[in-house]
Design a protein around this motif. Structure first.
Motif, PDB file in Angstrom:
ATOM      1  N   VAL A   1      19.307  19.963 -15.801  1.00  0.00           N
ATOM      2  CA  VAL A   1      19.568  19.817 -14.370  1.00  0.00           C
ATOM      3  C   VAL A   1      20.913  19.130 -14.230  1.00  0.00           C
ATOM      4  CG1 VAL A   1      18.769  18.725 -12.243  1.00  0.00           C
ATOM      5  CG2 VAL A   1      17.122  19.662 -13.840  1.00  0.00           C
ATOM      6  N   ASP A   2      21.820  19.725 -13.475  1.00  0.00           N
ATOM      7  CA  ASP A   2      23.144  19.121 -13.371  1.00  0.00           C
ATOM      8  C   ASP A   2      23.106  17.826 -12.557  1.00  0.00           C
ATOM      9  OD1 ASP A   2      22.975  20.071 -10.785  1.00  0.00           O
ATOM     10  OD2 ASP A   2      24.852  21.172 -10.833  1.00  0.00           O
ATOM     11  N   ARG A   3      24.172  17.081 -12.646  1.00  0.00           N
ATOM     12  CA  ARG A   3      24.242  15.743 -12.053  1.00  0.00           C
ATOM     13  C   ARG A   3      24.057  15.779 -10.540  1.00  0.00           C
ATOM     14  NH1 ARG A   3      28.497  12.197 -10.256  1.00  0.00           N
ATOM     15  NH2 ARG A   3      27.950  10.061 -10.742  1.00  0.00           N
ATOM     16  N   GLU A   4      24.674  16.742  -9.887  1.00  0.00           N
ATOM     17  CA  GLU A   4      24.592  16.835  -8.425  1.00  0.00           C
ATOM     18  C   GLU A   4      23.151  17.058  -7.955  1.00  0.00           C
ATOM     19  OE1 GLU A   4      26.167  19.842  -4.999  1.00  0.00           O
ATOM     20  OE2 GLU A   4      27.529  19.399  -6.644  1.00  0.00           O
ATOM     21  N   VAL A   5      22.431  17.934  -8.627  1.00  0.00           N
ATOM     22  CA  VAL A   5      21.042  18.199  -8.272  1.00  0.00           C
ATOM     23  C   VAL A   5      20.187  16.964  -8.535  1.00  0.00           C
ATOM     24  CG1 VAL A   5      18.995  19.582  -8.848  1.00  0.00           C
ATOM     25  CG2 VAL A   5      21.219  20.682  -8.609  1.00  0.00           C
ATOM     26  N   PHE A   6      20.423  16.288  -9.660  1.00  0.00           N
ATOM     27  CA  PHE A   6      19.651  15.091  -9.974  1.00  0.00           C
ATOM     28  C   PHE A   6      19.906  13.983  -8.949  1.00  0.00           C
ATOM     29  CE2 PHE A   6      18.913  11.112 -12.418  1.00  0.00           C
ATOM     30  CZ  PHE A   6      17.545  11.255 -12.540  1.00  0.00           C
ATOM     31  N   LEU A   7      21.132  13.851  -8.492  1.00  0.00           N
ATOM     32  CA  LEU A   7      21.428  12.856  -7.456  1.00  0.00           C
ATOM     33  C   LEU A   7      20.706  13.183  -6.154  1.00  0.00           C
ATOM     34  CD1 LEU A   7      25.227  12.155  -8.050  1.00  0.00           C
ATOM     35  CD2 LEU A   7      23.273  10.700  -8.623  1.00  0.00           C
ATOM     36  N   LYS A   8      20.599  14.471  -5.831  1.00  0.00           N
ATOM     37  CA  LYS A   8      19.839  14.875  -4.641  1.00  0.00           C
ATOM     38  C   LYS A   8      18.364  14.511  -4.798  1.00  0.00           C
ATOM     39  CE  LYS A   8      22.826  18.735  -3.386  1.00  0.00           C
ATOM     40  NZ  LYS A   8      22.909  20.201  -3.262  1.00  0.00           N
ATOM     41  N   VAL A   9      17.839  14.651  -6.011  1.00  0.00           N
ATOM     42  CA  VAL A   9      16.446  14.287  -6.287  1.00  0.00           C
ATOM     43  C   VAL A   9      16.253  12.780  -6.093  1.00  0.00           C
ATOM     44  CG1 VAL A   9      14.685  14.130  -8.104  1.00  0.00           C
ATOM     45  CG2 VAL A   9      16.005  16.233  -7.810  1.00  0.00           C
TER      46      VAL A   9
ATOM     47  N   LYS B   1       0.836  -1.196   0.000  1.00  0.00           N
ATOM     48  CA  LYS B   1       0.000   0.000   0.000  1.00  0.00           C
ATOM     49  C   LYS B   1       0.876   1.253   0.000  1.00  0.00           C
ATOM     50  CE  LYS B   1      -3.749   2.131   2.486  1.00  0.00           C
ATOM     51  NZ  LYS B   1      -4.587   2.105   3.670  1.00  0.00           N
ATOM     52  N   ASN B   2       0.521   2.209  -0.863  1.00  0.00           N
ATOM     53  CA  ASN B   2       1.280   3.463  -0.939  1.00  0.00           C
ATOM     54  C   ASN B   2       0.899   4.377   0.214  1.00  0.00           C
ATOM     55  OD1 ASN B   2       2.651   2.760  -3.268  1.00  0.00           O
ATOM     56  ND2 ASN B   2       1.052   3.569  -4.578  1.00  0.00           N
ATOM     57  N   ASP B   3       1.870   5.002   0.797  1.00  0.00           N
ATOM     58  CA  ASP B   3       1.640   5.962   1.868  1.00  0.00           C
ATOM     59  C   ASP B   3       1.149   7.267   1.239  1.00  0.00           C
ATOM     60  OD1 ASP B   3       1.642   7.447   4.170  1.00  0.00           O
ATOM     61  OD2 ASP B   3       3.819   7.509   4.384  1.00  0.00           O
ATOM     62  N   PRO B   4       0.015   7.797   1.682  1.00  0.00           N
ATOM     63  CA  PRO B   4      -0.506   9.032   1.074  1.00  0.00           C
ATOM     64  C   PRO B   4       0.362  10.254   1.350  1.00  0.00           C
ATOM     65  CG  PRO B   4      -1.865   8.375   2.932  1.00  0.00           C
ATOM     66  CD  PRO B   4      -0.873   7.271   2.703  1.00  0.00           C
ATOM     67  N   LEU B   5       1.268  10.168   2.303  1.00  0.00           N
ATOM     68  CA  LEU B   5       2.133  11.311   2.606  1.00  0.00           C
ATOM     69  C   LEU B   5       3.441  11.293   1.819  1.00  0.00           C
ATOM     70  CD1 LEU B   5       1.655  11.528   6.466  1.00  0.00           C
ATOM     71  CD2 LEU B   5       0.572  12.885   4.689  1.00  0.00           C
ATOM     72  N   SER B   6       3.717  10.221   1.097  1.00  0.00           N
ATOM     73  CA  SER B   6       4.988  10.109   0.369  1.00  0.00           C
ATOM     74  C   SER B   6       5.133  11.178  -0.703  1.00  0.00           C
ATOM     75  CB  SER B   6       5.122   8.730  -0.264  1.00  0.00           C
ATOM     76  OG  SER B   6       5.199   7.746   0.718  1.00  0.00           O
TER      77      SER B   6
ATOM     78  N   GLN C   1      14.276   8.239  -0.100  1.00  0.00           N
ATOM     79  CA  GLN C   1      13.913   8.491   1.305  1.00  0.00           C
ATOM     80  C   GLN C   1      12.392   8.561   1.480  1.00  0.00           C
ATOM     81  OE1 GLN C   1      15.998  12.111   2.164  1.00  0.00           O
ATOM     82  NE2 GLN C   1      17.839  11.037   2.848  1.00  0.00           N
ATOM     83  N   CYS C   2      11.697   9.059   0.490  1.00  0.00           N
ATOM     84  CA  CYS C   2      10.256   9.254   0.621  1.00  0.00           C
ATOM     85  C   CYS C   2       9.442   8.016   0.235  1.00  0.00           C
ATOM     86  CB  CYS C   2       9.809  10.426  -0.254  1.00  0.00           C
ATOM     87  SG  CYS C   2      10.501  11.995   0.261  1.00  0.00           S
ATOM     88  N   PHE C   3       9.932   7.237  -0.712  1.00  0.00           N
ATOM     89  CA  PHE C   3       9.120   6.145  -1.230  1.00  0.00           C
ATOM     90  C   PHE C   3       9.606   4.753  -0.843  1.00  0.00           C
ATOM     91  CE2 PHE C   3       7.937   9.625  -4.029  1.00  0.00           C
ATOM     92  CZ  PHE C   3       6.558   9.490  -4.024  1.00  0.00           C
ATOM     93  N   ASN C   4      10.734   4.629  -0.176  1.00  0.00           N
ATOM     94  CA  ASN C   4      11.204   3.298   0.225  1.00  0.00           C
ATOM     95  C   ASN C   4      11.096   3.075   1.706  1.00  0.00           C
ATOM     96  OD1 ASN C   4      11.786   2.502  -2.358  1.00  0.00           O
ATOM     97  ND2 ASN C   4      13.860   3.262  -2.272  1.00  0.00           N
TER      98      ASN C   4
END
Length: 75
Positions: free
Chosen positions: A58-66, A2-7, A72-75
């Motif tokens: 979007v540079d690599r560093e920003v994409f890695l942060k994404v 089940k997906n968390d609605p706050l994710s 962190q939010c979905f796992n």
């Protein structure tokens, strides 16, 4: 699973933090446009990692942060 609605709101909040922390992004793209670059798609009920946007550079560093924020939010 089940997906968390706050994710999704949590992920968007993390994207806002990434946008605010990067001095270059603040002047090139708005927060809403930045969040729209990384839509969450679902496959078999599971969220898929966002892809690197081809429309905006979007540079690599920003994409890695994404990607870290996504895991962190979905796992």
């Amino acid at each position: 699973m089940k997906n968390d609605p706050l994710s999704l709101p949590l992920f968007e909040m993390r994207l806002e933090e990434i946008h605010r922390a990067d001095p270059w992004l603040r002047y090139e793209i708005t927060i809403r446009e930045f969040i729209a670059l990384f839509p969450i798609r679902y496959k078999n009920g599971m969220p898929m990692k966002p892809e690197h946007p081809a429309v905006f550079g979007v540079d690599r560093e920003v994409f890695l942060k994404v990607l870290v924020a996504f895991s962190q939010c979905f796992n």
